[in-house]
Scaffold this active site. Structure first.
Site, PDB file in Angstrom:
ATOM      1  N   GLY A 132       0.821  -1.198   0.000  1.00 15.08           N
ATOM      2  CA  GLY A 132       0.000   0.000   0.000  1.00 15.08           C
ATOM      3  C   GLY A 132       0.852   1.243   0.000  1.00 15.08           C
ATOM      4  CB  VAL A 133       1.527   3.906  -2.085  1.00 15.40           C
ATOM      5  CG1 VAL A 133       2.220   5.263  -2.097  1.00 15.40           C
ATOM      6  CG2 VAL A 133       2.466   2.821  -2.585  1.00 15.40           C
ATOM      7  N   GLY A 134       0.407   5.358   0.858  1.00 12.65           N
ATOM      8  CA  GLY A 134      -0.457   6.405   1.363  1.00 12.65           C
ATOM      9  C   GLY A 134       0.197   7.768   1.250  1.00 12.65           C
ATOM     10  CD  GLU A 170       0.648  12.416   6.911  1.00 15.98           C
ATOM     11  OE1 GLU A 170       0.312  11.697   7.876  1.00 15.98           O
ATOM     12  OE2 GLU A 170       0.601  13.656   6.949  1.00 15.98           O
ATOM     13  CE  LYS A 207       1.961   3.720   8.533  1.00 19.00           C
ATOM     14  NZ  LYS A 207       0.748   3.899   9.372  1.00 19.00           N
ATOM     15  N   GLY A 251      -7.752  -8.863   5.194  1.00 20.84           N
ATOM     16  CA  GLY A 251      -8.901  -8.300   4.495  1.00 20.84           C
ATOM     17  C   GLY A 251      -8.542  -7.138   3.598  1.00 20.84           C
ATOM     18  CD  GLU A 311      -8.039   1.831   2.042  1.00 19.81           C
ATOM     19  OE1 GLU A 311      -8.636   2.510   1.174  1.00 19.81           O
ATOM     20  OE2 GLU A 311      -6.800   1.876   2.224  1.00 19.81           O
ATOM     21  CG  ASP A 350      -6.443  10.607  10.451  1.00 21.08           C
ATOM     22  OD1 ASP A 350      -7.260  11.437  10.009  1.00 21.08           O
ATOM     23  OD2 ASP A 350      -5.514  10.132   9.771  1.00 21.08           O
ATOM     24  CG  ASP A 383      -2.742   4.287   8.622  1.00 21.29           C
ATOM     25  OD1 ASP A 383      -1.673   3.643   8.656  1.00 21.29           O
ATOM     26  OD2 ASP A 383      -3.297   4.621   7.556  1.00 21.29           O
TER      27      ASP A 383
END
Length: 303
Positions: free
Chosen positions: A101-103, A105, A120, A189, A191, A225, A242
């Site tokens: 995954g790429v977020g 932040e 991460k 699972g 998102e 958040d 997160d």
């Protein structure tokens, strides 16, 4: 996503890491580290520093800039390399795999250990440093704060939160932490934002999320958040991830932040599943129930 540095790790020698560590040490005090300070910082001779600079520059692990002096700083890949080496030395990981995954932040990669795990890398401050420094309370009192410090503090806070919550709360199991990086269990699972729940599952999944938020509050933390982008839905339930912005429940704004989290997650379900989630849910009463761990069914809070 930042370039995966795992491919160059086998090419690096111990002395390369001594240089990278020397640059890292100097960046505690200035953005660009004077070349003249690198022998002392790294424990290398001046001649060895010259050689290692060329090797690390070629591999894009450091950057150079001439200002009043010849200065160097780590690239994000250089910082990643230092964290990866520490994990390897600890036998936390044996290999790095594909992106998970790429977020905004963070970057998350699959890593191999005794079983597949997730790695991460926190990126807070790397591309939006001024905004992050202004908003995050762990940077607000520091005059010289590099993105390295900002990302490291975010990782520390998230790892501390995971250790506090696991296993009482359904969060990723924390495994190890170094600098700006966390090794943890892979999410089970998909998102929530990408999940397509059957009508009969909707209220139940929302209830599970609120239950976990209540358990986290009882354990002393508010996520602060919450959204559909940090909840995973799987066959074994849900996982909330997160946590770098989590605040303790004795924080002055904890109740307000909890109400915002509740409003955000209920609002998402209302928008995506309007037929299954009743309108007019009393967010204040629902927040009180979550805070006191008295929550049972979201339908009870519909006007």
């Amino acid at each position: 996503m930042v370039r995966n540095v795992a491919g160059v790790m086998a090419e690096l020698e111990s002395e390369d890491f001594y240089l990278l560590s020397g640059v890292e040490q100097g960046m505690r005090f200035s953005e660009w580290v004077n070349r003249e300070k690198l022998p002392k910082n790294s424990g290398l001779t001046k001649e060895e520093v010259d050689y290692r600079i060329d090797r690390c520059m070629t591999r894009e692990l450091i950057e150079r800039k001439t200002i009043q002096y010849e200065g160097y700083k780590l690239t994000v890949e250089g910082y990643d390399a230092l964290a990866l080496r520490t994990f390897a030395q600890r036998d936390t990981i044996q290999g790095v795999g594909a992106p998970l995954g790429v977020g905004k932040e963070s970057d998350v990669l699959e890593v191999q250990s005794f079983k597949p795990l997730a790695l991460k890398f926190h990126r807070e401050g790397y591309t939006n440093f001024r905004e992050v420094r202004r908003e995050r309370d762990y940077t607000s009192d520091n005059h010289h704060v590099s993105w390295l410090y900002t990302a490291r503090k975010a990782a520390e806070r998230e790892y501390d939160a995971l250790e506090t919550l696991f296993p009482q709360v359904s969060v990723p199991r924390p495994v190890d932490h170094n600098r700006h990086a966390i090794v943890m269990a892979k999410l089970d699972g998909v998102e929530l934002s990408k999940a397509k729940l059957a009508s009969e599952q909707v209220a139940g999944v929302l209830g599970l999320i609120l239950d976990e938020m209540a358990s986290a509050y009882e354990a002393g933390l508010v996520h602060a958040d919450m959204s559909e982008y940090n909840v995973a839905v799987g066959e074994r339930g849900i996982t909330i991830f997160d946590w770098p912005q989590a605040v303790p429940t004795d924080h002055d704004n904890a109740r307000e932040l909890l109400a915002r989290d509740v409003k955000n997650i209920v609002g998402y379900f209302r928008r995506k599943y309007p037929a299954e989630i009743p309108d007019g849910i009393d967010i204040d009463s629902l927040t009180d129930a979550v805070a006191s761990n008295d929550f049972e069914r979201v339908e009870e809070f519909s006007a």
